[in-house]
Design an enzyme around this catalytic site. Structure first.
Site, mmCIF file in Angstrom:
data_model
loop_
_atom_site.group_PDB
_atom_site.id
_atom_site.type_symbol
_atom_site.label_atom_id
_atom_site.label_comp_id
_atom_site.label_asym_id
_atom_site.label_seq_id
_atom_site.Cartn_x
_atom_site.Cartn_y
_atom_site.Cartn_z
ATOM 1 N N TRP A 213 -44.348 -4.230 -20.128
ATOM 2 C CA TRP A 213 -43.237 -4.261 -21.086
ATOM 3 C C TRP A 213 -41.896 -4.020 -20.367
ATOM 4 C CZ3 TRP A 213 -39.621 -0.547 -22.556
ATOM 5 C CH2 TRP A 213 -38.854 -0.856 -23.692
ATOM 6 N N HIS A 214 -41.929 -3.203 -19.303
ATOM 7 C CA HIS A 214 -40.685 -2.875 -18.612
ATOM 8 C C HIS A 214 -40.113 -4.060 -17.849
ATOM 9 C CE1 HIS A 214 -41.938 1.294 -19.388
ATOM 10 N NE2 HIS A 214 -40.640 1.522 -19.393
ATOM 11 N N GLY A 215 -40.911 -5.012 -17.512
ATOM 12 C CA GLY A 215 -40.396 -6.172 -16.813
ATOM 13 C C GLY A 215 -41.493 -7.145 -16.487
#
Lengths: 489, 665
Positions: A339-341
């Site tokens: 989700w962060h990247g």
């Protein structure tokens, strides 16, 4: 538009609040919605239509879902609504990543790469997609009634304070506030104080540290770099001395916290000025004694989302086998990493976090308990710092190389900045990160953040906030002001 | 109690609202005035909204940039933050400045240069820089050899930047991976090729060891008290290579100045602090010139950086050199003792190279790393390559660039042409005829005419006449010199034979010469007015000694004065007005044409010159000179000139007469 920009601080915010407070209560939500759309359209004009269309589609789908009595159709509509939100997120955020990987695999087998036009990532999509999922699922689970008015739903999704970087506000937490809220003078002032605290965290701490971190590790987004620039960064990392490497990664650990927590503070503050009470997002994460505790304190609204909407549906801890329980945990963190990247380094980051969480459950927690509070805080912090390498350096080989340099114990004259401002800022960051280790610190923090002020406290807070606001404006603008002595050519 | 608390809350809220609104109000209403921030930045134009610019994000980016440069209270806010950063951490957000120890400030480039970190700064490799410097030195050697053939001497030096003289105040700097110092390398190249070159650093360091004060000001980037030393070093070397005696600089007992001129604290000003830093006194040497009857006053073309201004501020260059011009960073050309300047884009390098006795090329260290070292290439091309050949080669290179870039539009072609130009200036050896180690044989065919122009410049009277023509007809003096050299080369009528001038013009020229003589001969010269008065006295004495009795220019000037007096009648005025109308020229031009015709046809011009007339002319010159110095007086003269529709010369003469009569009464 970001909160720490001149356009927001000098134009958007003053004009917005002036009009907002002048308007009668009945129309404030409409104005807030309009301002939020302007806010989003200013930064991402090409995506505003996507946002509006997806919001409208979701609103009517959820209404239909709520009205229908047929369980099958209900489930289907819920699925479609979630598919729209997650589908858009997947398409925009992971489209490029997926295609790159498919083409790499095809390349290994001698296949021709598939044609794919690179797509841009709409700002804030990770946040508003999740909010829309909470709306659908909370309504499906009958936690809350769906919104009656489209404008209210749209406001919930696009409200500018939390649109870009959270906190991820669950529908059930805010539904009532959208329809009915009170904005007292004390809320407005408290909101402003909180906003300034966030601004100071971002401008005076995170940006100062970040500038130097970028000098060592290159810009945070490697996508924008040319191959020559990437080679230069790779060369830098390969030859970095251990002192510089340790300072850089510690600096980044503080930078990311103050950047993100600062943004959340600003969002919470802006919300409070309008009478909203957004959930807290950070609770002194670096004083955690275990990795599990860290994730309860770090980006709390995201952790709650993962817990409620992924971990529990997977079965949570109430599963048949221990292995499945640990897999569920690990999988949730793998997803949270992604989700962060959209890059493999984030997958590794998530996987590592999952491993440490599992280790926590298995033995690490007990080990930490034996260590005692303070050592376990620093041990946990060290794990966080090390895993941050995979978060900051967007290439796994370089992250690994960097970790090797950390442990090369090559303490040659280091190449990091000699700027005392940076080191003092890092000390300040460390102080505030570990401030609440003491009971006194915790008390002070509660007093500043969560207690009602008397009139004298308000006067002091006002003077401090205004001074800090003015100072931040100065810092924000002085940092980029680098005139030349002469115009040479 | 609760009511009182509410009042406080409302007040605080209103104050907060007012404060966050204040920058917006200040930006649009400009309620307070603040001094502008020091330094140069390309200002962002006000963004114009369009759908395309908005969707592409350009409008937003430009708005943010524009707002950053224009929001209300910007100046005090930035100064306040800078002051805090400086006071607490001795840091600055300005990348151009490096803060040293003990309150010393350095230009960042100069500090990096000292540490040998410039290569990475310019994103080049050591070998690229080396290769570039070897080629530049070779080109300079060729330029030097060619210039010598025309009796022009080239002198080069690298500026002794502050970090090299005072490295002890530099703060610790990160040591980069590339530590290569271009200055000694380039100097070594120049020495091996025999290009006249001065290394001022050891000399400055030597002087510094025996001087109780600093030669550079701690808060400035340029030489302060070191400037006269630099000039003397330069003169001695010029003397050596030109084999002619030049003036000597004599420095007296240094004196301190408490009020630091803003130019000298340029680095401090660039910090843009809220309050000035604590200053130590700055020391200056009183400078005088030592000359004798053999002293020569050459004409010099300086090509270099802002360090030049710090020389001319401390040493009177007018007294040192007959003529001097200055090319500032290949961007602006200063001529006529810095009274005129123009962009250097169309500067004729060949012209400047050959019209001066010396070419002094100096540059700072950082210029050695990037491609800012354009002078050698430009000079060699201008000396050897004809305009046609240059055009042909540029077009050929531009075509290949256009082909490589797949240029389509006219604008693209222009960019290619520009790129080709730059490429040739950087690598003049792209011309086959300029390659190799030897001196190129080809020459620019314009050289012949420029050498004739050089002769005109050297002829005192001829040069005066061209200058007088340019002044009176408001024409570009450089163009007139060029035109005259063309006339002389092609046997056309000469401008000098058709030049109108009065005793005012000639006396002005003589006084200027006398002023320079005073500066050159006296140890301490006094104020500007005193020197002017001394010059007038000198001219007066010469008149009384009948020095000008056979001076043809003085004879013509007096004849012109008498003719002007004769034709300045009301009846003649109407005829002049008529002529001006018929010839479609100004009344001044018609008047000058009339006067010149009469003067050219006057017989026995010598009859107009006698001591009494000359003394009167000198007095009139003095009055007119003072009138021309005063803005109000000139304004009044111009008003009379326009109102009466009368030639300016007549108006001036009338006013002078009135002053003379009233003064007598």
């Amino acid at each position: 538009m970001v909160f720490s920009s001149n356009v927001f601080l000098l134009y958007f915010m003053p004009v917005f609040f002036l009009v907002y407070f002048i308007l009668p209560k009945k129309v404030r939500n409409y104005f807030l919605l309009l301002a939020s759309l302007v806010f989003y359209a200013y930064g991402a004009p090409e995506f505003i239509i996507h946002l509006i269309v997806s919001v409208i589609a979701n609103f009517y789908l959820v209404r239909w879902m709520n009205k229908t009595e047929k369980p099958g159709l209900k489930k289907l509509l819920c699925g479609i609504s979630i598919a729209i939100s997650i589908g858009l997120l997947f398409y925009f955020k992971y489209g490029n990543f997926t295609m790159n990987n498919i083409n790499s695999v095809l390349g290994w087998f001698g296949g021709r790469p598939l044609q794919w036009t690179k797509i841009l990532l709409p700002i804030g999509i990770s946040f508003f997609s999740f909010q829309s999922v909470t709306y659908t699922l909370d309504t499906y689970r009958k936690v809350n009634e769906p919104m009656k008015r489209l404008s209210d739903y749209m406001l919930y999704i696009v409200m500018f304070p939390q649109l870009i970087a959270g906190p991820i506000v669950r529908y059930c937490d805010i539904a009532d506030q959208i329809r009915n809220r009170e904005s007292l003078y004390t809320d407005r002032l408290h909101g402003f104080y909180r906003f300034v605290i966030g601004l100071a965290k971002k401008v005076l701490i995170a940006d100062v540290i970040g500038f130097q971190v970028d000098q060592v590790l290159g810009p945070s987004n490697y996508d924008v770099l040319t191959s020559a620039q990437l080679a230069d960064i790779a060369n830098k990392i390969a030859t970095i001395d251990s002192t510089t490497a340790w300072i850089a990664i510690f600096a980044f650990t503080f930078q990311i916290y103050f950047d993100f927590a600062g943004y959340s503070d600003m969002a919470i503050g802006l919300g409070r000025m309008m009478g909203f009470k957004f959930p807290e997002n950070f609770d002194n994460p670096y004083v955690s004694t275990t990795i599990s505790e860290f994730w309860r304190r770090w980006h709390q609204t995201f952790s709650v989302f993962i817990k409620n909407y992924l971990y529990f549906p997977l079965g949570g801890s109430r599963v048949k086998t221990e292995a499945r329980k640990y897999f569920n945990l690990w999988f949730c963190f793998l997803v949270s990493g992604l989700w962060h990247g959209a890059a493999w380094n984030f997958v590794v980051y998530g996987a590592l976090q999952g491993i440490f969480i599992c280790a926590d459950k298995l033995f690490l927690k007990k080990f930490n308990e034996r260590l005692g509070r303070i050592p376990s805080v620093f041990f946990t912090f060290l794990i966080i710092v090390l895993t941050r390498c995979f978060f900051r350096i967007e290439r796994i080989d370089l992250s690994w190389l960097f970790i090797k340099r950390l442990f090369a114990f090559d303490f040659a004259p280091f190449h990091f900045s000699d700027n005392p401002h940076l080191y003092v800022t890092m000390l300040v960051a460390a102080f505030f990160s570990f401030f609440t280790l003491s009971k006194f610190g915790l008390k002070v923090q509660d007093k500043v953040y969560f207690t009602e002020y008397n009139k004298w406290q308000h006067i002091v807070a006002f003077i401090v906030s205004i001074s800090a606001f003015v100072f931040c404006l100065g810092a924000l603008n002085a940092s980029g002001f680098s005139p030349f002595i002469y115009f040479r050519f | 109690m609760k009511k009182k608390r509410n009042i406080i809350l409302v007040t605080l809220f209103c104050l907060t609202a007012f404060i966050i609104f204040a920058p917006l109000l200040q930006q649009h209403l400009k309620l307070f005035k603040f001094g502008v921030l020091t330094g140069y930045n390309q200002p962002t134009p006000k963004p114009k909204f369009s759908y395309d610019s908005y969707v592409s994000g350009k409008y937003q980016r430009q708005s943010e940039k524009y707002l950053k440069e224009n929001f209300g209270f910007r100046e005090p806010l930035i100064r306040m933050y800078n002051q805090w950063a400086y006071d607490w951490f001795k840091t600055t957000s300005n990348r151009e400045i490096s803060i040293g120890k003990d309150g010393w400030l350095y230009h960042t480039e100069s500090a990096l240069q000292y540490h040998g970190n410039m290569v990475s700064w310019f994103d080049m490799t050591n070998s690229e820089v080396r290769e570039n410097l070897v080629s530049k030195a070779r080109v300079l050697a060729k330029v030097n050899a060619i210039l010598k053939q025309y009796d022009v001497h080239l002198l080069t030096f690298t500026l002794p930047t502050k970090s090299f003289i005072y490295p002890e105040h530099l703060r610790w700097q990160p040591i980069g991976d590339t530590t290569f110092n271009a200055t000694p390398f380039f100097e070594q190249q120049l020495c091996s090729l025999g290009v006249p070159h001065i290394n001022m650093v050891p000399w400055f360091k030597q002087v510094q060891d025996t001087t109780p004060f600093d030669l550079y000001y701690s808060k400035g980037s340029h030489w302060a008290a070191g400037a006269p030393l630099a000039v003397d070093t330069m003169l001695r070397y010029m003397e050596q290579i030109g084999d002619q005696p030049l003036a000597h600089i004599q420095v007296g007992t240094p004196y301190s100045i408490d009020e630091i001129p803003s130019n000298d604290k340029d680095l401090e000003l660039l910090l843009n602090l809220a309050s000035p830093l604590k200053h130590e006194p700055i020391y200056e040497y009183p400078v005088s010139l030592v000359t004798d009857e053999h002293t020569q006053y050459p004409s010099v073309w300086f090509v270099g950086t802002s360090f030049y201004w710090y020389l001319t501020r401390r040493v009177n260059f007018d007294a040192l050199f007959r003529d001097r011009d200055f090319l500032f960073y290949y961007a602006t050309f200063y001529t006529n003792r810095e009274q005129n300047s123009f962009p250097a884009d169309n500067l004729d390098y060949l012209h400047e190279l050959l019209l001066h006795n010396y070419v002094v090329f100096f540059r700072d260290g950082p210029q050695l790393y990037n491609n800012g070292l354009l002078f050698p290439g430009k000079a060699l091309i201008s000396l050897c390559i004809s305009d046609e050949r240059l055009k042909e080669k540029t077009n050929a290179i531009a075509d290949s660039i256009c082909h490589a870039w797949q240029a389509k539009t006219h604008y693209d072609s222009l960019i290619c042409y520009n790129e080709a130009n730059i490429m040739l200036e950087r690598q003049p050896e792209l011309f086959e005829e300029l390659r190799g180690e030897g001196i190129p044989a080809c020459r620019n065919p314009r050289i012949g005419q420029i050498l004739v122009e050089r002769k005109i410049h050297a002829d005192r009277n001829w040069s005066f006449l061209i200058n007088a023509k340019a002044n009176n007809d408001s024409l570009n003096v450089r163009d007139l010199f060029r035109m005259e050299s063309y006339n002389a080369t092609n046997h056309q009528p000469l401008l000098r034979d058709n030049t109108y001038f009065t005793s005012y013009d000639y006396l002005d020229f003589l006084v200027e010469e006398a002023v320079l003589d005073i500066y050159r001969s006296q140890a301490v010269s006094g104020t500007k007015d005193e020197v002017f008065q001394q010059a007038l006295d000198t001219i007066k004495t010469r008149i009384q000694r009948h020095v000008y009795d056979d001076d043809t220019l003085m004879i013509t000037a007096c004849a012109m004065d008498a003719i002007i007096k004769d034709i300045s009648t009301e009846s003649n005025l109407s005829s002049i007005r008529e002529k001006a109308k018929n010839w479609h020229v100004s009344i001044d031009k018609a008047f000058r044409k009339d006067a010149l015709w009469c003067c050219q046809h006057a017989k026995d011009k010598k009859q107009f010159l006698n001591e009494e007339t000359l003394i009167k002319a000198l007095d009139a010159y003095n009055i007119e000179h003072r009138m021309r110095q005063t803005e109000e007086a000139m304004e009044s003269l111009m008003q009379q000139h326009n109102k009466l529709n009368m030639p300016l010369r007549m108006v001036i003469n009338r006013n002078i007469e009135w002053i003379q009569q009233n003064r007598v009464q």
